[in-house]
Design a protein around this motif. Structure first.
Motif, PDB file in Angstrom:
ATOM      1  N   PRO A 143      11.471   4.057  16.476  1.00 55.79           N
ATOM      2  CA  PRO A 143      10.633   4.517  17.564  1.00 55.79           C
ATOM      3  C   PRO A 143      11.020   6.012  17.607  1.00 55.79           C
ATOM      4  CG  PRO A 143      12.162   2.606  18.248  1.00 55.79           C
ATOM      5  CD  PRO A 143      12.465   3.096  16.791  1.00 55.79           C
ATOM      6  N   GLU A 144      10.260   6.640  18.317  1.00 55.19           N
ATOM      7  CA  GLU A 144       9.984   8.285  18.430  1.00 55.19           C
ATOM      8  C   GLU A 144      11.224   8.422  19.418  1.00 55.19           C
ATOM      9  OE1 GLU A 144       6.383   9.544  19.953  1.00 55.19           O
ATOM     10  OE2 GLU A 144       5.318   8.984  18.031  1.00 55.19           O
ATOM     11  N   ALA A 145      11.700   7.621  20.368  1.00 55.86           N
ATOM     12  CA  ALA A 145      12.541   7.969  21.266  1.00 55.86           C
ATOM     13  C   ALA A 145      14.062   8.327  20.543  1.00 55.86           C
ATOM     14  CB  ALA A 145      13.173   6.969  22.224  1.00 55.86           C
ATOM     15  N   TYR A 146      14.382   7.681  19.109  1.00 56.41           N
ATOM     16  CA  TYR A 146      15.421   8.019  18.424  1.00 56.41           C
ATOM     17  C   TYR A 146      15.247   9.038  17.373  1.00 56.41           C
ATOM     18  CZ  TYR A 146      17.034   3.725  20.938  1.00 56.41           C
ATOM     19  OH  TYR A 146      17.625   2.963  21.921  1.00 56.41           O
ATOM     20  N   GLY A 147      14.036   9.393  17.396  1.00 58.91           N
ATOM     21  CA  GLY A 147      13.601  10.558  16.226  1.00 58.91           C
ATOM     22  C   GLY A 147      12.896   9.753  15.076  1.00 58.91           C
ATOM     23  N   GLY A 148      12.399   8.913  15.140  1.00 61.73           N
ATOM     24  CA  GLY A 148      11.609   8.244  14.101  1.00 61.73           C
ATOM     25  C   GLY A 148       9.998   8.457  14.431  1.00 61.73           C
ATOM     26  N   PHE A 149       9.362   7.736  13.670  1.00 65.78           N
ATOM     27  CA  PHE A 149       7.770   8.047  13.481  1.00 65.78           C
ATOM     28  C   PHE A 149       7.218   7.436  14.560  1.00 65.78           C
ATOM     29  CE2 PHE A 149       8.179   9.562   9.076  1.00 65.78           C
ATOM     30  CZ  PHE A 149       8.856  10.716   9.413  1.00 65.78           C
ATOM     31  N   GLY A 150       7.578   6.276  15.301  1.00 65.84           N
ATOM     32  CA  GLY A 150       6.990   5.325  15.999  1.00 65.84           C
ATOM     33  C   GLY A 150       6.090   4.258  15.423  1.00 65.84           C
ATOM     34  N   GLY A 151       6.440   3.969  14.109  1.00 64.39           N
ATOM     35  CA  GLY A 151       5.796   2.990  13.470  1.00 64.39           C
ATOM     36  C   GLY A 151       6.373   1.560  13.539  1.00 64.39           C
ATOM     37  N   GLY A 152       6.485   0.551  12.793  1.00 64.39           N
ATOM     38  CA  GLY A 152       6.704  -0.621  12.997  1.00 64.39           C
ATOM     39  C   GLY A 152       6.951  -1.626  11.710  1.00 64.39           C
ATOM     40  N   PRO A 153       6.656  -2.976  11.795  1.00 64.47           N
ATOM     41  CA  PRO A 153       7.161  -3.381  10.413  1.00 64.47           C
ATOM     42  C   PRO A 153       5.934  -3.277   9.374  1.00 64.47           C
ATOM     43  CG  PRO A 153       7.119  -4.834  12.529  1.00 64.47           C
ATOM     44  CD  PRO A 153       6.954  -3.621  12.915  1.00 64.47           C
ATOM     45  N   ILE A 154       4.769  -3.039   9.828  1.00 67.90           N
ATOM     46  CA  ILE A 154       3.919  -2.780   8.818  1.00 67.90           C
ATOM     47  C   ILE A 154       4.194  -1.619   7.911  1.00 67.90           C
ATOM     48  CG2 ILE A 154       1.342  -1.979   8.384  1.00 67.90           C
ATOM     49  CD1 ILE A 154       1.695  -4.932   8.967  1.00 67.90           C
ATOM     50  N   ASP A 155       4.829  -0.443   8.561  1.00 69.34           N
ATOM     51  CA  ASP A 155       5.290   0.621   7.701  1.00 69.34           C
ATOM     52  C   ASP A 155       6.487   0.352   6.802  1.00 69.34           C
ATOM     53  OD1 ASP A 155       4.158   3.351   9.302  1.00 69.34           O
ATOM     54  OD2 ASP A 155       4.410   1.590  10.793  1.00 69.34           O
ATOM     55  N   SER A 156       7.386  -0.536   7.308  1.00 73.93           N
ATOM     56  CA  SER A 156       8.459  -1.360   6.620  1.00 73.93           C
ATOM     57  C   SER A 156       7.655  -1.822   5.329  1.00 73.93           C
ATOM     58  CB  SER A 156       9.286  -1.998   7.301  1.00 73.93           C
ATOM     59  OG  SER A 156      10.121  -1.181   8.094  1.00 73.93           O
ATOM     60  N   MET A 157       6.682  -2.751   5.762  1.00 72.78           N
ATOM     61  CA  MET A 157       6.132  -3.564   4.693  1.00 72.78           C
ATOM     62  C   MET A 157       5.534  -2.570   3.653  1.00 72.78           C
ATOM     63  SD  MET A 157       2.762  -6.019   4.819  1.00 72.78           S
ATOM     64  CE  MET A 157       1.579  -4.492   4.786  1.00 72.78           C
ATOM     65  N   VAL A 158       5.108  -1.381   3.896  1.00 72.43           N
ATOM     66  CA  VAL A 158       4.391  -0.632   2.934  1.00 72.43           C
ATOM     67  C   VAL A 158       5.522   0.171   1.929  1.00 72.43           C
ATOM     68  CG1 VAL A 158       3.238   1.946   2.656  1.00 72.43           C
ATOM     69  CG2 VAL A 158       2.325   0.093   4.404  1.00 72.43           C
ATOM     70  N   LEU A 159       6.692   0.527   2.671  1.00 74.25           N
ATOM     71  CA  LEU A 159       7.615   1.173   1.909  1.00 74.25           C
ATOM     72  C   LEU A 159       8.442   0.115   0.866  1.00 74.25           C
ATOM     73  CD1 LEU A 159       9.168   3.347   4.746  1.00 74.25           C
ATOM     74  CD2 LEU A 159       7.705   4.362   2.849  1.00 74.25           C
ATOM     75  N   MET A 160       8.646  -0.941   1.569  1.00 72.46           N
ATOM     76  CA  MET A 160       9.244  -2.111   0.730  1.00 72.46           C
ATOM     77  C   MET A 160       8.424  -2.416  -0.479  1.00 72.46           C
ATOM     78  SD  MET A 160      12.316  -2.624   1.729  1.00 72.46           S
ATOM     79  CE  MET A 160      12.777  -3.930   0.591  1.00 72.46           C
ATOM     80  N   GLU A 161       7.146  -2.561  -0.348  1.00 75.20           N
ATOM     81  CA  GLU A 161       6.346  -3.007  -1.657  1.00 75.20           C
ATOM     82  C   GLU A 161       6.706  -1.765  -2.739  1.00 75.20           C
ATOM     83  OE1 GLU A 161       1.841  -3.590  -3.061  1.00 75.20           O
ATOM     84  OE2 GLU A 161       2.435  -4.234  -0.850  1.00 75.20           O
ATOM     85  N   GLU A 162       6.571  -0.606  -2.234  1.00 75.68           N
ATOM     86  CA  GLU A 162       7.074   0.464  -3.197  1.00 75.68           C
ATOM     87  C   GLU A 162       8.341   0.327  -3.937  1.00 75.68           C
ATOM     88  OE1 GLU A 162       4.642   2.101  -4.578  1.00 75.68           O
ATOM     89  OE2 GLU A 162       3.379   1.155  -3.302  1.00 75.68           O
ATOM     90  N   PHE A 163       9.417   0.115  -3.060  1.00 76.28           N
ATOM     91  CA  PHE A 163      10.697  -0.061  -3.588  1.00 76.28           C
ATOM     92  C   PHE A 163      10.744  -1.327  -4.364  1.00 76.28           C
ATOM     93  CE2 PHE A 163      12.584   1.780   0.500  1.00 76.28           C
ATOM     94  CZ  PHE A 163      13.057   2.901  -0.138  1.00 76.28           C
ATOM     95  N   GLY A 164       9.937  -2.500  -4.114  1.00 76.30           N
ATOM     96  CA  GLY A 164       9.914  -3.340  -5.262  1.00 76.30           C
ATOM     97  C   GLY A 164       9.306  -3.213  -6.489  1.00 76.30           C
ATOM     98  N   ARG A 165       8.326  -2.186  -6.399  1.00 73.24           N
ATOM     99  CA  ARG A 165       7.587  -1.863  -7.622  1.00 73.24           C
ATOM    100  C   ARG A 165       8.490  -1.141  -8.640  1.00 73.24           C
ATOM    101  NH1 ARG A 165       2.105  -1.622  -8.468  1.00 73.24           N
ATOM    102  NH2 ARG A 165       2.313  -0.102 -10.036  1.00 73.24           N
ATOM    103  N   ALA A 166       9.502  -0.353  -8.108  1.00 69.53           N
ATOM    104  CA  ALA A 166      10.501   0.221  -8.715  1.00 69.53           C
ATOM    105  C   ALA A 166      11.929  -0.367  -8.931  1.00 69.53           C
ATOM    106  CB  ALA A 166      10.691   1.786  -8.115  1.00 69.53           C
ATOM    107  N   ILE A 167      12.096  -1.559  -8.342  1.00 67.59           N
ATOM    108  CA  ILE A 167      13.200  -2.277  -8.247  1.00 67.59           C
ATOM    109  C   ILE A 167      14.415  -1.515  -7.764  1.00 67.59           C
ATOM    110  CG2 ILE A 167      12.715  -4.474  -9.452  1.00 67.59           C
ATOM    111  CD1 ILE A 167      13.862  -3.501 -12.102  1.00 67.59           C
ATOM    112  N   ALA A 168      14.053  -0.425  -6.537  1.00 66.19           N
ATOM    113  CA  ALA A 168      15.173   0.417  -6.391  1.00 66.19           C
ATOM    114  C   ALA A 168      16.182  -0.335  -5.669  1.00 66.19           C
ATOM    115  CB  ALA A 168      14.136   1.334  -5.489  1.00 66.19           C
ATOM    116  N   VAL A 169      17.397   0.169  -5.935  1.00 71.05           N
ATOM    117  CA  VAL A 169      18.781  -0.493  -5.338  1.00 71.05           C
ATOM    118  C   VAL A 169      19.095   0.221  -4.145  1.00 71.05           C
ATOM    119  CG1 VAL A 169      19.528  -1.722  -7.235  1.00 71.05           C
ATOM    120  CG2 VAL A 169      19.886   0.747  -7.230  1.00 71.05           C
ATOM    121  N   GLU A 170      18.056   0.374  -3.305  1.00 69.93           N
ATOM    122  CA  GLU A 170      18.195   1.325  -2.188  1.00 69.93           C
ATOM    123  C   GLU A 170      18.517   0.342  -0.917  1.00 69.93           C
ATOM    124  OE1 GLU A 170      19.039   4.413  -2.343  1.00 69.93           O
ATOM    125  OE2 GLU A 170      18.624   4.318  -4.434  1.00 69.93           O
TER     126      GLU A 170
END
Length: 379
Positions: free
Chosen positions: A59-86
């Protein structure tokens, strides 16, 4: 319904993909895993400060962008492509997710730190005897003056070796498997009485067995209402399961690409093995599994606020668990013996998919949850 990503989500995906293509090529990733702690802390800091993506879903109230699970989904797919250990799931989805849900001074103090990369949370919800039952807890928290004293054992706590805080469940009342009496605590990782046994997992991630030995914490360590945390924990775990499904989708797509490239190059009987019909059929099957995984992930993610959330999440996780195993096995079979060597990327994708398959519920668990839900509906 519009299934297209927003312009912001597209930019997030492209920005992270470009960064990971430079940072997480196979050789650089292998070098990271050999470092103390099994990672390069500068990468996580870059994700927070240079790319600014850790707050995308918050949420924006905590300094975020105000997105949600779809934004996490987008990011996690890219982490998966790189098998990033983050530690995105344990830190942002679970850690920040719990703080945002419970609110208060603790959230105001720590969520900005998570977004900025200074605070890292390891989540420990599971215990050796409990399998995937989130209510099966032997860890206890007893009131001690104004604070709490924790005793117990949490198993395979990912990111715990380098975490600043640990998000854990403990029983403050009720019997071992009772739904009531489960409480949620956020404990400083260096608190007295917190003991860790660190180890690398087969997929490269670092994890710990965490033991609480009369660990004393203050009253503000309790998140939410005492004894009523199980519904929140179940919600957090479902969100985490869908994020892992997105990661699996990215890994499956990339593993299919690697296998396709190998089939075009590897020659047998004077021609590329990709020219053999049986290999072509297998490659098509792999492509279909990856596409179905993406569709099921989107469906489950869109349904995270649904009243029947558990049904949608379990459908997606069950399908992707099964598809990830099949695709990984087909990839290894197509590569042959070299497919499981440490020198080839394919084996590392196979290992990561195998671990995702067991995280936040394996195939049997989610099929059982679906069955229980159907029986409840029928009754």
């Amino acid at each position: 319904m519009d299934f297209n990503f927003t312009e912001t989500q597209g930019m997030l995906r492209d920005t992270l993909r470009r960064y990971l293509s430079d940072t997480y090529d196979f050789d650089k990733r292998a070098a990271m895993l050999k470092r103390d702690g099994g990672r390069d802390p500068a990468v996580w800091q870059a994700l927070a400060t240079e790319l600014g993506i850790l707050g995308a879903a918050l949420p924006e109230a905590y300094g975020g962008f105000g997105g949600g699970p779809i934004d996490s989904m987008v990011l996690m797919e890219e982490f998966g492509r790189a098998i990033a250990v983050e530690p995105y799931v344990s830190n942002v989805v679970l850690g920040a997710g719990a703080l945002v849900e419970t609110g208060g001074a603790k959230a105001e103090a720590l969520v900005p730190g998570i977004i900025g990369g200074e605070v890292i949370v390891g989540a420990g919800f599971y215990e050796p005897q409990g399998r995937y039952n989130l209510a099966d807890l032997k860890t206890t928290a007893k009131a001690d003056g104004s604070g709490w004293t924790l005793n117990g054992h949490k198993a395979v706590v990912v990111a715990a070796p380098y975490a600043t805080h640990l998000l854990v469940t403990a029983r403050t009342g009720g019997s071992q498997r009772e739904a009531a009496g489960v409480s949620l605590f956020l404990v400083e990782a260096n608190a007295k009485g917190v003991v860790r046994r660190d180890y690398p997992c087969v997929d490269g991630y670092m994890a710990s067995e965490v033991y609480f030995e009369n660990a004393s914490v203050g009253p503000d360590a309790l998140l939410g209402a005492e004894g009523g945390a199980l519904p929140l924990v179940e919600k957090l775990v479902d969100h985490a399961a869908m994020a892992q499904c997105a990661e699996a989708t990215g890994a499956m797509k990339r593993l299919h690409e690697l296998t396709l490239d190998y089939a075009k190059q590897r020659k047998q009987f004077g021609k590329a093995i990709g020219e053999f019909q049986v290999i072509q059929h297998r490659l098509v099957d792999m492509f279909m599994e990856a596409e179905q995984a993406q569709s099921m992930t989107l469906m489950g993610t869109l349904r995270l606020d649904d009243a029947n959330r558990a049904k949608w999440v379990s459908q997606a996780k069950a399908k992707i668990n099964k598809g990830a195993r099949a695709l990984g096995q087909w990839a290894v079979q197509t590569h042959g013996g070299i497919g499981i060597t440490t020198e080839l990327a394919a084996g590392h994708y196979f290992k990561r998919l195998s671990i995702i398959e067991s995280q936040f519920g394996d195939l049997d668990h989610h099929l059982g949850r679906l069955e229980a839900g159907l029986l409840t509906e029928a009754a």
